[in-house]
Scaffold this active site. Sequence first.
Site, PDB file in Angstrom:
ATOM      1  N   CYS A 259      10.407   1.489   2.140  1.00 17.72           N
ATOM      2  CA  CYS A 259      11.465   0.507   2.365  1.00 17.72           C
ATOM      3  C   CYS A 259      12.844   1.123   2.152  1.00 17.72           C
ATOM      4  CB  CYS A 259      11.279  -0.690   1.438  1.00 17.72           C
ATOM      5  SG  CYS A 259       9.776  -1.635   1.737  1.00 17.72           S
TER       6      CYS A 259
ATOM      7  N   GLU B 243      11.039  -7.928  -3.149  1.00 12.98           N
ATOM      8  CA  GLU B 243      11.584  -6.698  -2.559  1.00 12.98           C
ATOM      9  C   GLU B 243      10.911  -6.541  -1.214  1.00 12.98           C
ATOM     10  OE1 GLU B 243      11.514  -3.320  -0.989  1.00 12.98           O
ATOM     11  OE2 GLU B 243      10.578  -2.495  -2.796  1.00 12.98           O
TER      12      GLU B 243
ATOM     13  N   TRP C  85       0.794  -1.221   0.000  1.00  7.81           N
ATOM     14  CA  TRP C  85       0.000   0.000   0.000  1.00  7.81           C
ATOM     15  C   TRP C  85       0.828   1.274   0.000  1.00  7.81           C
ATOM     16  CZ3 TRP C  85       1.926   2.447   4.111  1.00  7.81           C
ATOM     17  CH2 TRP C  85       2.425   1.655   5.162  1.00  7.81           C
TER      18      TRP C  85
ATOM     19  N   SER D 296       6.314  -7.288   3.230  1.00  4.41           N
ATOM     20  CA  SER D 296       6.993  -7.686   4.458  1.00  4.41           C
ATOM     21  C   SER D 296       7.785  -8.966   4.259  1.00  4.41           C
ATOM     22  CB  SER D 296       5.969  -7.895   5.576  1.00  4.41           C
ATOM     23  OG  SER D 296       5.172  -9.036   5.301  1.00  4.41           O
TER      24      SER D 296
END
Length: 461
Positions: free
Chosen positions: A268, A234, A136, A213
């Site tokens: 990230c 990723e 998201w 995650s």
Amino acid sequence: MPIATVNPANGETLKTYEAMGEEEIERRLQLAQATFRTYRTTSFAERAGLLNRAAELLDDAQQDIARVMTTEMGKPVKQARAEAAKCAKAMRWYAEHAESLLADEEPAAHDVKDSGASRALVRYRPLGPVLAVMPWNFPLWQVIRFAAPALMAGNVGLLKHASNVPQTALFLEDLFHQAGFPEGCFQTLLVGSGAIDEILRDDRVKAATLTGSEPAGRAVASTAGDMVKKTVLELGGSDPYIVMPSADVDRAAEVAVTARVQNNGQSCIAAKRFIVHTDVYDRFAERFVAGMRALKVGDPLEEDTEVGPLSSEQGRTDLEELVDDARRSGASVLCGGQRPDGPGWYYPPTVVADVSREMRIHREETFGPVATLYRAADLDEAVLIANDSAFGLSSNVWTRDEAEVDRFVRDLEAGGVFVNGMTASHPAFPFGGVKRSGYGRELSGHGIREFCNITTVWHGA
């Protein structure tokens, strides 16, 4: 988790959606397979025309889709517009470059002769339907950086988006449809995470890509491994941001604020661990903390807001627990660190210093506007602290010493090293990490070839 738009600025549920049933999933899998049979034979020029049209439509819809993204996951609306513009740019980049990136490769003439062939080549062919499990936090960009190269390579896409951004997910399907892509080239699957395993096990799905995650990545990789299917992952990141004495310290501190709080700190590749040489530590810390304190936190739909709410109540709770654990264990909270009163899932820009290896905040990813600050005695200690992480997505180093740059590039365990600037993604450069940040690469020629059948074509004499 329900498939719903819940405004993180006030907790209000705006729209809910029923998950697709087995019959609808089956229909879409059949359509993907049938569409691939013909779409794979289209020319690069045809695909480029369609993708360029999609970019035009996205530009036209930029204002509207930006507000949708902001309402669904809370990013400041100015950043949402920039995300939409970046997506259109990437689509045009792949429309222009895909043919050359996937051009036939001819081995050296002496190797062809030595193999006994009259001629030989390497050709890149599409695999088929690819399942994309997307997060998201960048609800357009994460999808487009998969979809643009995949579609240009001749694959078709099946999107399982995060359950809290359903309107963005449906917008993407409609975008490609309105651009003229054949029905079935790109489909959104409104399903929960529990449906992923069965979909990935279906023989019609040839590969998968996931951004998200570490537990989600492990689950997808496990299933794909069981079915012997290609994956690109990723996952999380806890990127170091290293400042050495030769750096422009004031500029490093200024950029550090943006590098930490971009997308409300929910990125990230955001810099999360700030590792500063002791000779410039106090100066950097003073300016960095002042910059974090000065940020405007508020309604993400207001143009001057710099930090909006976190995407979910659970996300804020997780972040709070990391800061509180560090405080109890002896860390110093230099700014922020307290949940504000009022509606919405807000958390203030926070800087935590005096961090030790035993603290959770040292080991785990802080997914929000929380920075950890470390003092390093020299370059060797800076590298040791930077590499003392399960993650290895990207890194940032600030130095004017070329010998130091060489050392950092050689020794940092990361998929990228950004010198005197913050990590950013661009369609021309490969993107991805090492260690528990995942494997494989997105973007650039490396990314478009991830979901291709690399075929050797050999002709006898």
